[in-house]
Design a protein around this motif. Sequence first.
Motif, PDB file in Angstrom:
ATOM      1  N   VAL A 290       0.853  -1.188   0.000  1.00  0.00           N
ATOM      2  CA  VAL A 290       0.000   0.000   0.000  1.00  0.00           C
ATOM      3  C   VAL A 290       0.896   1.248   0.000  1.00  0.00           C
ATOM      4  O   VAL A 290       1.843   1.345   0.781  1.00  0.00           O
ATOM      5  CB  VAL A 290      -0.917   0.011   1.245  1.00  0.00           C
ATOM      6  CG1 VAL A 290      -1.679   1.324   1.332  1.00  0.00           C
ATOM      7  CG2 VAL A 290      -1.883  -1.161   1.194  1.00  0.00           C
ATOM      8  N   GLY A 291       0.615   2.177  -0.925  1.00  0.00           N
ATOM      9  CA  GLY A 291       1.403   3.394  -0.983  1.00  0.00           C
ATOM     10  C   GLY A 291       2.690   3.291  -1.772  1.00  0.00           C
ATOM     11  O   GLY A 291       3.500   4.221  -1.789  1.00  0.00           O
ATOM     12  N   SER A 292       2.882   2.153  -2.461  1.00  0.00           N
ATOM     13  CA  SER A 292       4.138   1.970  -3.204  1.00  0.00           C
ATOM     14  C   SER A 292       4.085   2.594  -4.600  1.00  0.00           C
ATOM     15  O   SER A 292       5.098   2.635  -5.294  1.00  0.00           O
ATOM     16  CB  SER A 292       4.471   0.478  -3.315  1.00  0.00           C
ATOM     17  OG  SER A 292       3.454  -0.202  -4.041  1.00  0.00           O
TER      18      SER A 292
END
Length: 307
Positions: A290-292
């Motif tokens: 998540v958030g990569s």
Amino acid sequence: MVTLETRIEDVPKINKRIVPALKRLGIRTIRDMLFSFPARYDDFSNVKPISDVIAGETVTIQGIVKKISTGRTAHKHMALTQATVEDETGHIKAIWFNQPFLERNLKPNMAVRLSGKVALGKSGLFLSAPAHERLPASGHGIHTGGLVPVYPETAGISSRWMRFLISSFLPLASKLPDPLPSQMREAHKLPELQHALRDVHFPNTHHDATAARQRFMFEELLLMQLHTLKERSRLKQHKAPEIPTDINAMKRFVALLPFALTDAQRKAMWEILTDIAKPNPMNRLLEGDVGSGKTVVAAAAAYMTAR
């Protein structure tokens, strides 16, 4: 004639009352049954004379039923079946709760084998709810002694039932062709299918059980890989519109972003854009925490496609 593909409801040996329970376990044919593997094994390989048993250990004993009776407990009025088993070194009591039918199955003067935990009561040592089996002429059984398979269970189907059914139909495995070539089995030291099925259900040793499980895990992974390769080959037969990469447009897209791309994002973006420029369908999984930055990579591909 019963075959591997015979439906369980059509097998005379299978009581019709347990058919729904077998189906709840995903067993609809004899083949399904043979490929329903144990969840674990009870180790009843510690065979001892009765005089040598110790409280707290799990043992297997062999002897003669001297007497057996069923009564009721004083408090909860549960059925309490007690049997005395004797060998040449001594005797021991076995106790079962709520299994009054055992008085019909275990008769005086019957040679039996019992496997279970030794407990210490007011009147001495006893076997608490041991697995039981009439001692077969060969000395080898399926419910006591050695490694005993324990299967996933559901209401109406116990591991004892599964052991009985699987042992009855296991000879049908001789008709199964082995999907693994002999050269592959030899290279990876894997047992033949028939031997693996026997050892996964009724192994002589932990090594036999492990080798059988490894063979089936290898086979499952191999089939998954072959399926993936087949799908990949099938996809290559299809045509897809070529979406050329407009380098200048991509530079403008990246420049408008409120953050700088990481090297990993740039690499993933370039590989995807290279793929969709080909005349064959792309087949990729973009994976990341998540958030990569998966969304911006997908957005870049969508932007090129929209253009």
